[in-house]
Design a protein around this motif. Structure first.
Motif, mmCIF file in Angstrom:
data_model
loop_
_atom_site.group_PDB
_atom_site.id
_atom_site.type_symbol
_atom_site.label_atom_id
_atom_site.label_comp_id
_atom_site.label_asym_id
_atom_site.label_seq_id
_atom_site.Cartn_x
_atom_site.Cartn_y
_atom_site.Cartn_z
ATOM 1 N N PRO A 122 0.795 -1.231 0.000
ATOM 2 C CA PRO A 122 0.000 0.000 0.000
ATOM 3 C C PRO A 122 0.830 1.285 0.000
ATOM 4 N N LEU A 123 2.117 1.197 0.354
ATOM 5 C CA LEU A 123 2.950 2.404 0.431
ATOM 6 C C LEU A 123 3.903 2.555 -0.749
ATOM 7 N N ILE A 124 3.842 1.673 -1.744
ATOM 8 C CA ILE A 124 4.873 1.612 -2.770
ATOM 9 C C ILE A 124 4.950 2.884 -3.621
ATOM 10 N N LYS A 125 3.898 3.670 -3.656
ATOM 11 C CA LYS A 125 3.927 4.895 -4.460
ATOM 12 C C LYS A 125 4.237 6.138 -3.623
ATOM 13 N N TYR A 126 4.561 5.924 -2.359
ATOM 14 C CA TYR A 126 4.907 7.041 -1.479
ATOM 15 C C TYR A 126 6.400 6.997 -1.146
ATOM 16 N N THR A 127 7.034 8.166 -1.164
ATOM 17 C CA THR A 127 8.460 8.233 -0.848
ATOM 18 C C THR A 127 8.687 8.015 0.646
ATOM 19 N N ALA A 128 9.945 7.775 1.008
ATOM 20 C CA ALA A 128 10.291 7.602 2.418
ATOM 21 C C ALA A 128 9.918 8.850 3.216
ATOM 22 N N GLU A 129 10.096 10.016 2.617
ATOM 23 C CA GLU A 129 9.753 11.274 3.311
ATOM 24 C C GLU A 129 8.248 11.373 3.540
ATOM 25 N N GLU A 130 7.459 10.953 2.559
ATOM 26 C CA GLU A 130 6.005 10.971 2.717
ATOM 27 C C GLU A 130 5.561 9.961 3.769
ATOM 28 N N VAL A 131 6.214 8.820 3.805
ATOM 29 C CA VAL A 131 5.900 7.810 4.821
ATOM 30 C C VAL A 131 6.202 8.352 6.213
ATOM 31 N N GLU A 132 7.326 9.045 6.349
ATOM 32 C CA GLU A 132 7.672 9.669 7.634
ATOM 33 C C GLU A 132 6.578 10.630 8.076
ATOM 34 N N ALA A 133 6.112 11.458 7.142
ATOM 35 C CA ALA A 133 5.073 12.439 7.473
ATOM 36 C C ALA A 133 3.763 11.757 7.854
ATOM 37 N N LEU A 134 3.400 10.703 7.135
ATOM 38 C CA LEU A 134 2.182 9.967 7.440
ATOM 39 C C LEU A 134 2.265 9.306 8.812
ATOM 40 N N ALA A 135 3.405 8.702 9.103
ATOM 41 C CA ALA A 135 3.574 8.037 10.395
ATOM 42 C C ALA A 135 3.509 9.042 11.531
ATOM 43 N N GLU A 136 4.085 10.205 11.306
ATOM 44 C CA GLU A 136 4.039 11.239 12.343
ATOM 45 C C GLU A 136 2.611 11.719 12.566
ATOM 46 N N GLU A 137 1.862 11.883 11.478
ATOM 47 C CA GLU A 137 0.460 12.302 11.604
ATOM 48 C C GLU A 137 -0.353 11.259 12.368
ATOM 49 N N ALA A 138 -0.019 9.976 12.145
ATOM 50 C CA ALA A 138 -0.724 8.896 12.836
ATOM 51 C C ALA A 138 -0.162 8.636 14.227
ATOM 52 N N ARG A 139 0.849 9.390 14.607
ATOM 53 C CA ARG A 139 1.518 9.244 15.915
ATOM 54 C C ARG A 139 2.114 7.847 16.090
ATOM 55 N N ILE A 140 2.690 7.335 15.017
ATOM 56 C CA ILE A 140 3.373 6.036 15.065
ATOM 57 C C ILE A 140 4.847 6.307 15.331
ATOM 58 N N ARG A 141 5.300 5.953 16.506
ATOM 59 C CA ARG A 141 6.677 6.223 16.906
ATOM 60 C C ARG A 141 7.295 4.960 17.496
ATOM 61 N N PRO A 142 7.827 4.108 16.623
ATOM 62 C CA PRO A 142 8.375 2.830 17.085
ATOM 63 C C PRO A 142 9.540 3.006 18.050
ATOM 64 N N TYR A 143 9.760 1.979 18.840
ATOM 65 C CA TYR A 143 10.906 1.981 19.756
ATOM 66 C C TYR A 143 12.189 1.934 18.925
ATOM 67 N N ARG A 144 13.137 2.794 19.266
ATOM 68 C CA ARG A 144 14.385 2.869 18.525
ATOM 69 C C ARG A 144 15.538 2.288 19.334
ATOM 70 N N MET A 145 16.357 1.498 18.672
ATOM 71 C CA MET A 145 17.578 0.986 19.290
ATOM 72 C C MET A 145 18.768 1.889 19.002
ATOM 73 N N TYR A 146 18.541 2.935 18.227
ATOM 74 C CA TYR A 146 19.592 3.897 17.854
ATOM 75 C C TYR A 146 20.751 3.219 17.129
ATOM 76 N N GLU A 147 20.389 2.290 16.250
ATOM 77 C CA GLU A 147 21.392 1.648 15.400
ATOM 78 C C GLU A 147 21.921 2.630 14.362
ATOM 79 N N HIS A 148 23.100 2.328 13.855
ATOM 80 C CA HIS A 148 23.674 3.123 12.775
ATOM 81 C C HIS A 148 22.863 2.939 11.500
ATOM 82 N N ALA A 149 22.496 1.695 11.202
ATOM 83 C CA ALA A 149 21.727 1.329 10.009
ATOM 84 C C ALA A 149 22.506 1.652 8.741
ATOM 85 N N ARG A 150 21.907 1.373 7.595
ATOM 86 C CA ARG A 150 22.621 1.535 6.331
ATOM 87 C C ARG A 150 22.382 2.890 5.685
ATOM 88 N N ARG A 151 21.336 3.578 6.131
ATOM 89 C CA ARG A 151 21.019 4.869 5.539
ATOM 90 C C ARG A 151 20.653 5.840 6.649
#
Length: 264
Positions: free
Chosen positions: A157-186
């Motif tokens: 369902p999200l394939i046509k939305y950019t990562a930035e748009e997904v971030e904005a949508l998640a913030e609007e929905a108040r979705i804030r997953p627990y973070r391990m503060y990994e370096h990650a790849r990006r």
């Protein structure tokens, strides 16, 4: 923006017959899969969540994921893939993620088939590197694609939305997953599990997997305190960090020194 996306999913689902289907969302507890699950649930689709974990998974993120599905009122299945992961990775060279994804994909397929699900759903967005050979098999809208090798349709369902748009949508929905503060790849929050930090070309063993977990668990606690993103490769003990200052790096070296002494 959320209301508009939910309406779009409703319209697409009506046209595609998804309201007559049981949908199983591959749910890692990250922002993308959490948002996908949230949106499909808001759209009134018949959704359940499936989370894979193994001996080296972060327990904190798993706990958050369980609380999230409970809040949504969504059925949530947990499957331990430790044995399959060991079969596919032990004795082979890294990186481990390729083999891990293979284990999870085939487990998801058979779990869905054996439990009466019609469609698998994922949180892939437009920034993910999947529009290519894999989705070239799609003859219709890439949001709903039946892959011959898998034998069950995938809904993205999200394939046509950019990562930035997904971030904005998640913030609007108040979705804030627990973070391990990994370096990650990006730079975007793309956390996974500590096994991704096993050095390339290293032969994977259970002992090395244990080391990757133990070192990075301690490093993640430091990263959380300092509000930086940091991980450590093993067995080289190379530190990777976004925005670390000298004090944080010294603290990380002290943690690593303890592990070096134990490892001999």
């Amino acid at each position: 923006m959320i209301e508009s996306v939910v309406n779009e999913i409703r319209e697409f689902s009506k046209r595609s017959g998804l309201y007559e289907k049981r949908i199983l969302v591959l749910f890692s507890g990250g922002k993308d899969s959490s948002l996908a699950l949230y949106l499909l649930n808001e759209a009134g689709l018949n959704v359940s969540a499936l989370t894979f974990f193994h001996r080296w998974s972060w327990r904190e993120t798993l706990n958050w994921a369980m609380k999230f599905t409970k809040k949504l009122g969504v059925e949530h299945y947990l499957v331990d893939v430790t044995d399959g992961l060991l079969r596919e990775t032990a004795g082979r060279k890294g990186p481990i993620c390729i083999n891990c994804k293979k284990v999870m994909l085939w487990n998801a397929k058979w779990f869905a088939i054996n439990n009466g699900f019609d469609v698998l759903a994922k949180g892939d967005n437009a920034n993910d590197k999947i529009i290519g050979a894999l989705l070239d098999q799609c003859r219709t809208d890439i949001r709903l694609c039946g892959l011959p090798r898998i034998g069950i349709p995938f809904f993205r369902p999200l394939i046509k939305y950019t990562a930035e748009e997904v971030e904005a949508l998640a913030e609007e929905a108040r979705i804030r997953p627990y973070r391990m503060y990994e370096h990650a790849r990006r730079r975007q929050w793309r956390e996974g599990c500590p096994l991704q930090y096993i050095d390339r070309e290293e032969i994977v063993t259970p002992k090395l997997m244990d080391l990757a977990y133990r070192v990075n668990y301690e490093i993640s606690k430091l990263a959380r305190r300092k509000k930086v993103r940091m991980s450590v490769r093993v067995p080289s003990f190379e530190i990777m960090c976004w925005d670390c200052d000298e004090e944080t790096l010294r603290d990380a070296q002290e943690i690593i020194a303890k592990f070096r002494r134990v490892e001999g």
